[in-house]
Design an enzyme around this catalytic site. Structure first.
Site, PDB file in Angstrom:
ATOM      1  N   GLY A   1       0.870  -0.974   0.165  1.00 17.02           N
ATOM      2  CA  GLY A   1      -0.335  -0.210   0.204  1.00 17.02           C
ATOM      3  C   GLY A   1       0.715   1.753  -0.124  1.00 17.02           C
ATOM      4  O   GLY A   1       0.745   2.412  -0.204  1.00 17.02           O
TER       5      GLY A   1
ATOM      6  N   ASN B   1       4.711  -6.096  -2.752  1.00 16.99           N
ATOM      7  CA  ASN B   1       4.743  -7.118  -2.236  1.00 16.99           C
ATOM      8  C   ASN B   1       3.967  -8.373  -1.558  1.00 16.99           C
ATOM      9  O   ASN B   1       4.401  -9.308  -0.836  1.00 16.99           O
ATOM     10  CB  ASN B   1       5.960  -7.077  -1.373  1.00 16.99           C
ATOM     11  CG  ASN B   1       5.166  -6.738  -0.143  1.00 16.99           C
ATOM     12  OD1 ASN B   1       3.851  -5.790  -0.273  1.00 16.99           O
ATOM     13  ND2 ASN B   1       5.319  -6.729   1.272  1.00 16.99           N
ATOM     14  N   GLU B   2       3.017  -8.232  -2.018  1.00 17.50           N
ATOM     15  CA  GLU B   2       1.603  -8.705  -1.316  1.00 17.50           C
ATOM     16  C   GLU B   2       1.822 -10.200  -1.792  1.00 17.50           C
ATOM     17  O   GLU B   2       1.413 -10.854  -1.320  1.00 17.50           O
ATOM     18  CB  GLU B   2       0.092  -8.197  -2.395  1.00 17.50           C
ATOM     19  CG  GLU B   2      -0.053  -7.621  -2.079  1.00 17.50           C
ATOM     20  CD  GLU B   2       0.607  -5.785  -2.560  1.00 17.50           C
ATOM     21  OE1 GLU B   2       1.309  -6.188  -3.905  1.00 17.50           O
ATOM     22  OE2 GLU B   2      -0.148  -4.869  -2.116  1.00 17.50           O
TER      23      GLU B   2
HETATM   24  C1  LIG Z   1      -9.775 -13.883  -6.636  1.00 20.53           C
HETATM   25  C2  LIG Z   1      -9.479 -12.662  -7.261  1.00 20.53           C
HETATM   26  C3  LIG Z   1     -10.408 -11.730  -6.281  1.00 20.53           C
HETATM   27  C4  LIG Z   1      -9.472 -10.787  -5.623  1.00 20.53           C
HETATM   28  C5  LIG Z   1     -10.111  -9.573  -5.101  1.00 20.53           C
HETATM   29  C6  LIG Z   1      -9.478  -8.342  -4.271  1.00 20.53           C
HETATM   30  C7  LIG Z   1      -7.932  -9.004  -2.581  1.00 20.53           C
HETATM   31  C8  LIG Z   1      -7.996  -7.600  -2.207  1.00 20.53           C
HETATM   32  C9  LIG Z   1      -6.065  -8.641  -2.027  1.00 20.53           C
HETATM   33  C10 LIG Z   1      -5.537  -7.793  -0.495  1.00 20.53           C
HETATM   34  C11 LIG Z   1      -5.773  -6.665  -0.066  1.00 20.53           C
HETATM   35  C12 LIG Z   1      -4.453  -6.638  -0.776  1.00 20.53           C
HETATM   36  C13 LIG Z   1      -3.554  -5.599  -1.007  1.00 20.53           C
HETATM   37  C14 LIG Z   1      -2.752  -5.566   0.389  1.00 20.53           C
HETATM   38  C15 LIG Z   1      -1.224  -4.697   0.486  1.00 20.53           C
HETATM   39  C16 LIG Z   1      -1.093  -4.051   1.273  1.00 20.53           C
HETATM   40  O1  LIG Z   1      -0.244  -2.985   2.052  1.00 20.53           O
HETATM   41  S1  LIG Z   1      -0.510  -5.001   3.030  1.00 20.53           S
HETATM   42  C17 LIG Z   1       1.155  -4.786   3.889  1.00 20.53           C
HETATM   43  C18 LIG Z   1       2.039  -5.195   3.578  1.00 20.53           C
HETATM   44  N1  LIG Z   1       3.135  -4.484   3.998  1.00 20.53           N
HETATM   45  C19 LIG Z   1       3.996  -5.012   4.749  1.00 20.53           C
HETATM   46  O2  LIG Z   1       4.319  -5.974   3.471  1.00 20.53           O
HETATM   47  C20 LIG Z   1       5.220  -4.837   5.718  1.00 20.53           C
HETATM   48  C21 LIG Z   1       5.061  -4.891   6.507  1.00 20.53           C
HETATM   49  N2  LIG Z   1       6.337  -4.207   7.408  1.00 20.53           N
HETATM   50  C22 LIG Z   1       7.499  -4.966   7.632  1.00 20.53           C
HETATM   51  O3  LIG Z   1       7.923  -5.675   6.845  1.00 20.53           O
HETATM   52  C23 LIG Z   1       8.491  -3.908   8.613  1.00 20.53           C
HETATM   53  O4  LIG Z   1       7.413  -3.461   9.475  1.00 20.53           O
HETATM   54  C24 LIG Z   1       9.130  -3.076   8.108  1.00 20.53           C
HETATM   55  C25 LIG Z   1       7.957  -1.695   7.919  1.00 20.53           C
HETATM   56  C26 LIG Z   1      10.094  -2.839   7.214  1.00 20.53           C
HETATM   57  C27 LIG Z   1       8.941  -1.702   9.384  1.00 20.53           C
HETATM   58  O5  LIG Z   1      10.708  -3.070  10.250  1.00 20.53           O
HETATM   59  P1  LIG Z   1      10.557  -2.495  11.768  1.00 20.53           P
HETATM   60  O6  LIG Z   1      10.518  -0.842  11.608  1.00 20.53           O
HETATM   61  O7  LIG Z   1      11.456  -3.346  11.774  1.00 20.53           O
HETATM   62  O8  LIG Z   1       9.229  -2.162  11.858  1.00 20.53           O
HETATM   63  P2  LIG Z   1       8.663  -4.042  12.771  1.00 20.53           P
HETATM   64  O9  LIG Z   1       9.007  -3.700  14.383  1.00 20.53           O
HETATM   65  O10 LIG Z   1       7.987  -4.628  11.893  1.00 20.53           O
HETATM   66  O11 LIG Z   1       7.026  -2.916  13.019  1.00 20.53           O
HETATM   67  C28 LIG Z   1       6.814  -1.831  13.827  1.00 20.53           C
HETATM   68  C29 LIG Z   1       5.041  -2.505  13.985  1.00 20.53           C
HETATM   69  O12 LIG Z   1       4.779  -2.175  13.188  1.00 20.53           O
HETATM   70  C30 LIG Z   1       4.061  -3.310  12.425  1.00 20.53           C
HETATM   71  N3  LIG Z   1       3.343  -3.367  11.261  1.00 20.53           N
HETATM   72  C31 LIG Z   1       4.340  -3.615  10.457  1.00 20.53           C
HETATM   73  N4  LIG Z   1       3.746  -3.431   9.544  1.00 20.53           N
HETATM   74  C32 LIG Z   1       2.545  -3.614   9.506  1.00 20.53           C
HETATM   75  C33 LIG Z   1       1.387  -3.500   8.624  1.00 20.53           C
HETATM   76  N5  LIG Z   1       1.670  -3.682   7.237  1.00 20.53           N
HETATM   77  N6  LIG Z   1       0.023  -3.512   9.470  1.00 20.53           N
HETATM   78  C34 LIG Z   1       0.049  -3.361   9.966  1.00 20.53           C
HETATM   79  N7  LIG Z   1       0.936  -3.464  11.457  1.00 20.53           N
HETATM   80  C35 LIG Z   1       2.507  -3.198  11.073  1.00 20.53           C
HETATM   81  C36 LIG Z   1       4.458  -4.682  13.214  1.00 20.53           C
HETATM   82  O13 LIG Z   1       3.987  -5.997  13.250  1.00 20.53           O
HETATM   83  C37 LIG Z   1       4.969  -3.853  14.584  1.00 20.53           C
HETATM   84  O14 LIG Z   1       3.907  -4.481  15.530  1.00 20.53           O
HETATM   85  P3  LIG Z   1       4.251  -4.433  17.331  1.00 20.53           P
HETATM   86  O15 LIG Z   1       5.349  -5.983  17.327  1.00 20.53           O
HETATM   87  O16 LIG Z   1       3.271  -3.990  18.086  1.00 20.53           O
HETATM   88  O17 LIG Z   1       5.219  -3.134  17.284  1.00 20.53           O
END
Ligand SMILES: CCCCCCCCCCCCC/C=C/C(=O)SCCNC(=O)CCNC(=O)[C@H](O)C(C)(C)COP(=O)(O)OP(=O)(O)OC[C@H]1O[C@@H](n2cnc3c(N)ncnc32)[C@H](O)[C@@H]1OP(=O)(O)O
Length: 301
Positions: A152, A176-177
């Site tokens: 996103g 990266n979904e």
């Molecule tokens: C069949 C056909 C029909 C299909 C119909 C439609 C389908 C639709 C499908 C669904 C929709 C898809 C679209 C989705 C889009 C997205 O954006 S999904 C999210 C993707 N994001 C990621 O992969 C990133 C994940 N996070 C990380 O990699 C790391 O957190 C970071 C960003 C690199 C930061 O790292 P760092 O500084 O080490 O912090 P962390 O300790 O990892 O994180 C801190 C806290 O934040 C929480 N967190 C991180 N990312 C997210 C997030 N995206 N959402 C919620 N929370 C997140 C993480 O868990 C930590 O939480 P605490 O442990 O509570 O501190």
């Protein structure tokens, strides 16, 4: 574009005039805005007119720790964007992050994991709305990408008119979904195809590529890669170049290029919401999200 139609009380409450945020009314310095610069916004979004560029606002995302796009955060972003669109003193927005090292971690996984269908529908409507609001904005929108930008966060960047990325190898960007066991919806895909081409997008989407800055520049997902301390100044100078074009001609051209892509969603928004709710509610998808959230927790040791 109607913002509140079909939204539940929670979101409508959040859409109430943002001025209820203490000190954040337009024209008064918001708490913590320092030298009295005229700014406005809300707890998670700070909007400051750029003191060095007339008609330009800098929108800082500050939803710590990772600018994950929660429903509240999306709503505040939408309110700020609408304010800027309606304030004719602004012609351009620079979108950037106040969370060190992170532009946006993408959609908030906790809005999609363990949630009821009604919430998922409301959330997806807000995700659609943010994309449409940025992608079709009459303003010049420049992404000053000063952190990692997966999924996103990448979509938000791709929806800008121009993307400046800090040259830090940690600041990868991409849809990266598939790495999470989910998929990017067709309109995410469309924007990536429009930006980097069909074959590059097909490969990047299937493999869930997160491109480090040098590769991101090479494939064209960003327009410029600069040293971290030059991201904002570069965004400002690019903005000046874009604002040298008469607004009306530029806006008509932007609409000419982008409307067919946006129309694909506009013509089927409800179906897209229903598809999302059905997909995200699948046991297998919920399991994938659980596994991914656990991995994030374990990563912290
Ligand atoms: C069949 C056909 C029909 C299909 C119909 C439609 C389908 C639709 C499908 C669904 C929709 C898809 C679209 C989705 C889009 C997205 O954006 S999904 C999210 C993707 N994001 C990621 O992969 C990133 C994940 N996070 C990380 O990699 C790391 O957190 C970071 C960003 C690199 C930061 O790292 P760092 O500084 O080490 O912090 P962390 O300790 O990892 O994180 C801190 C806290 O934040 C929480 N967190 C991180 N990312 C997210 C997030 N995206 N959402 C919620 N929370 C997140 C993480 O868990 C930590 O939480 P605490 O442990 O509570 O501190």
């Amino acid at each position: 574009m109607a913002l509140t139609v079909g939204l539940r009380p929670l979101t409508r409450a959040l859409l109430r005039p943002w001025a209820r945020v203490p000190g954040a009314a337009l024209g008064r310095p918001a708490a913590g805005s320092g030298d009295g610069v005229r700014c406005f916004g809300s707890p998670r979004v700070l909007v400051e007119p750029d003191p060095a560029a007339v008609g330009v606002a800098v929108m800082k995302m500050r939803n710590p720790p990772v600018n994950s796009l929660s429903l509240e955060f999306l709503t505040e972003l939408l309110i700020s964007l609408e304010k800027l669109e309606n304030d004719k003193t602004f012609r351009g927005i620079i979108i950037t992050s106040d969370c060190p090292g992170i532009f946006s971690a993408g959609l908030d996984l906790l809005e999609m994991y363990g949630r009821d269908p009604a919430h998922c529908a409301e959330y997806w409507k807000a995700v659609q709305e943010l994309w449409l609001r940025v992608y079709l904005s009459n303003l010049v929108v420049i992404g000053a990408i000063n952190g990692i930008s997966p999924a996103g966060g990448c979509l938000l960047s791709l929806s800008c008119d121009y993307r400046v990325l800090a040259n830090n190898p940690k600041y990868a960007i991409g849809l990266n979904e598939t790495l999470l066991g989910i998929i990017a919806p067709f309109w995410f895909k469309d924007v990536l195809v429009n930006t980097i081409g069909h074959r590059a997008a097909e490969r990047a989407l299937q493999l869930g590529f997160l491109f480090p800055p040098s590769d991101a520049l090479q494939v064209g997902i960003v327009d410029q890669v600069v040293p971290e301390d030059q991201v904002q100044s570069t965004a400002r100078s690019v903005m000046a170049q874009w604002l040298a074009i008469p607004d009306h001609a530029r806006q008509l051209t932007k609409n000419l290029v982008r409307k067919p892509t946006a129309d694909r969603l506009l013509q089927q928004r409800d179906a897209d919401i229903q598809n999302f709710v059905r997909f995200i509610s699948r046991d297998s998808i919920q399991k994938s999200l659980h596994v991914y959230l656990e991995k994030l927790k374990q990563k912290k040791g």
